[in-house]
Design a protein around this motif. Structure first.
Motif, PDB file in Angstrom:
ATOM      1  N   LEU A  26      48.295  17.959 -33.690  1.00  0.00           N
ATOM      2  CA  LEU A  26      47.993  16.664 -34.317  1.00  0.00           C
ATOM      3  C   LEU A  26      47.892  16.710 -35.841  1.00  0.00           C
ATOM      4  CD1 LEU A  26      45.407  15.416 -31.681  1.00  0.00           C
ATOM      5  CD2 LEU A  26      47.819  14.781 -31.893  1.00  0.00           C
ATOM      6  N   ALA A  27      48.192  17.831 -36.451  1.00  0.00           N
ATOM      7  CA  ALA A  27      48.056  17.955 -37.910  1.00  0.00           C
ATOM      8  C   ALA A  27      48.990  17.034 -38.684  1.00  0.00           C
ATOM      9  CB  ALA A  27      48.274  19.399 -38.349  1.00  0.00           C
ATOM     10  N   SER A  28      50.060  16.610 -38.067  1.00  0.00           N
ATOM     11  CA  SER A  28      50.986  15.713 -38.769  1.00  0.00           C
ATOM     12  C   SER A  28      50.621  14.242 -38.576  1.00  0.00           C
ATOM     13  CB  SER A  28      52.417  15.961 -38.291  1.00  0.00           C
ATOM     14  OG  SER A  28      52.527  15.671 -36.916  1.00  0.00           O
ATOM     15  N   ASN A  29      49.521  13.978 -37.892  1.00  0.00           N
ATOM     16  CA  ASN A  29      49.079  12.603 -37.664  1.00  0.00           C
ATOM     17  C   ASN A  29      48.674  11.937 -38.972  1.00  0.00           C
ATOM     18  OD1 ASN A  29      49.149  11.017 -35.417  1.00  0.00           O
ATOM     19  ND2 ASN A  29      47.373  11.921 -34.458  1.00  0.00           N
ATOM     20  N   LEU A  40      40.067  17.139 -37.718  1.00  0.00           N
ATOM     21  CA  LEU A  40      40.916  18.327 -37.757  1.00  0.00           C
ATOM     22  C   LEU A  40      40.274  19.464 -38.546  1.00  0.00           C
ATOM     23  CD1 LEU A  40      44.367  16.573 -38.158  1.00  0.00           C
ATOM     24  CD2 LEU A  40      43.446  17.672 -36.097  1.00  0.00           C
ATOM     25  N   LEU A  41      39.585  19.145 -39.628  1.00  0.00           N
ATOM     26  CA  LEU A  41      38.901  20.188 -40.398  1.00  0.00           C
ATOM     27  C   LEU A  41      37.741  20.793 -39.605  1.00  0.00           C
ATOM     28  CD1 LEU A  41      39.005  18.649 -43.972  1.00  0.00           C
ATOM     29  CD2 LEU A  41      40.370  20.557 -43.089  1.00  0.00           C
ATOM     30  N   GLN A  42      37.046  19.981 -38.822  1.00  0.00           N
ATOM     31  CA  GLN A  42      35.990  20.525 -37.962  1.00  0.00           C
ATOM     32  C   GLN A  42      36.583  21.470 -36.924  1.00  0.00           C
ATOM     33  OE1 GLN A  42      33.942  17.201 -36.231  1.00  0.00           O
ATOM     34  NE2 GLN A  42      32.933  16.633 -38.144  1.00  0.00           N
ATOM     35  N   LEU A  48      47.554  27.507 -40.764  1.00  0.00           N
ATOM     36  CA  LEU A  48      48.708  27.101 -41.575  1.00  0.00           C
ATOM     37  C   LEU A  48      48.904  25.587 -41.538  1.00  0.00           C
ATOM     38  CD1 LEU A  48      51.376  29.840 -40.767  1.00  0.00           C
ATOM     39  CD2 LEU A  48      50.134  29.504 -42.919  1.00  0.00           C
ATOM     40  N   LYS A  49      48.703  24.993 -40.376  1.00  0.00           N
ATOM     41  CA  LYS A  49      48.835  23.534 -40.256  1.00  0.00           C
ATOM     42  C   LYS A  49      47.808  22.824 -41.141  1.00  0.00           C
ATOM     43  CE  LYS A  49      52.203  23.142 -37.281  1.00  0.00           C
ATOM     44  NZ  LYS A  49      53.444  22.452 -37.640  1.00  0.00           N
ATOM     45  N   LEU A  50      46.573  23.351 -41.174  1.00  0.00           N
ATOM     46  CA  LEU A  50      45.547  22.733 -42.012  1.00  0.00           C
ATOM     47  C   LEU A  50      45.840  22.941 -43.492  1.00  0.00           C
ATOM     48  CD1 LEU A  50      42.337  23.474 -39.953  1.00  0.00           C
ATOM     49  CD2 LEU A  50      43.391  21.248 -40.396  1.00  0.00           C
ATOM     50  N   TRP A  51      46.424  24.085 -43.827  1.00  0.00           N
ATOM     51  CA  TRP A  51      46.812  24.323 -45.217  1.00  0.00           C
ATOM     52  C   TRP A  51      47.861  23.294 -45.641  1.00  0.00           C
ATOM     53  CZ3 TRP A  51      51.819  26.246 -46.448  1.00  0.00           C
ATOM     54  CH2 TRP A  51      52.035  26.370 -47.814  1.00  0.00           C
ATOM     55  N   ARG A  52      48.862  23.092 -44.810  1.00  0.00           N
ATOM     56  CA  ARG A  52      49.921  22.133 -45.133  1.00  0.00           C
ATOM     57  C   ARG A  52      49.339  20.716 -45.232  1.00  0.00           C
ATOM     58  NH1 ARG A  52      54.220  22.790 -47.529  1.00  0.00           N
ATOM     59  NH2 ARG A  52      54.937  24.383 -46.119  1.00  0.00           N
ATOM     60  N   ARG A  53      48.447  20.377 -44.330  1.00  0.00           N
ATOM     61  CA  ARG A  53      47.876  19.025 -44.304  1.00  0.00           C
ATOM     62  C   ARG A  53      46.949  18.784 -45.495  1.00  0.00           C
ATOM     63  NH1 ARG A  53      46.853  14.897 -40.534  1.00  0.00           N
ATOM     64  NH2 ARG A  53      44.990  13.712 -41.060  1.00  0.00           N
TER      65      ARG A  53
END
Length: 167
Positions: free
Chosen positions: A54-57, A67-69, A98-103
């Motif tokens: 769901l990181a691209s949401n 998402l950060l939690q 990596l997904k959180l870094w990109r987001r």
């Protein structure tokens, strides 16, 4: 599509298990589940899956917080004892970072993805598996190929994964 994302967010907020500033989820609702059971922290079941899928949401405050939690809980849980794989393993947790870094654009998530606690720990897990079983595991989702892809992502600063993000 916005309505689906809105309902997904409401469902995830309502079913999140909160602990120490993090959030995690059971893979399903089960009224017979013993109260002392905790949800797994791995891709395909729990916080890393929620981040990865769901990181691209939509980039709203609510999605960002959720998402950060999930990322914080994944980071605190550390490497998985199950092995190195993307699916149910340490590499899946690293990919969530990596997904959180990109987001988020925050370097801390890239650092965490690369850290000894995740990507490098997964390398040691592969080596132990080879010693224990006298062979490697050669699949994208449950084997060495998935870890190799993750390591390429960490070096190349990308969060894209073949078959899910690129074809």
């Amino acid at each position: 599509m916005a309505l689906v994302a809105e309902h997904a967010l409401e469902t995830l907020q309502a079913t999140a298990q909160h602990a120490d500033g993090g959030a995690n989820w059971f893979p399903g609702i089960n009224p017979q589940r013993p109260a002392h059971w905790l949800p797994s922290v791995q891709d395909r079941h729990g916080a890393p899956e929620i981040v990865f899928r769901l990181a691209s949401n939509a980039r709203t405050n609510e999605w960002n917080a959720l998402l950060l939690q999930a990322g914080e809980l994944t980071w605190r849980a550390g490497p998985l004892s199950k092995g190195a794989s993307l699916c149910h393993g340490t590499a899946g947790s690293s990919l969530a970072m990596l997904k959180l870094w990109r987001r988020s654009g925050k370097p801390v998530w890239l650092d965490r993805a690369r850290a000894c606690a995740l990507a490098m720990h997964a390398c040691a897990q592969v080596e132990r598996h080879r010693v224990d079983h006298c062979q490697g595991s050669h699949s994208l989702w449950t084997g060495d190929l998935g870890l190799a892809r993750l390591l390429c992502n960490c070096v190349g600063c990308t969060d894209a994964l073949p078959t899910l993000d690129v074809f």
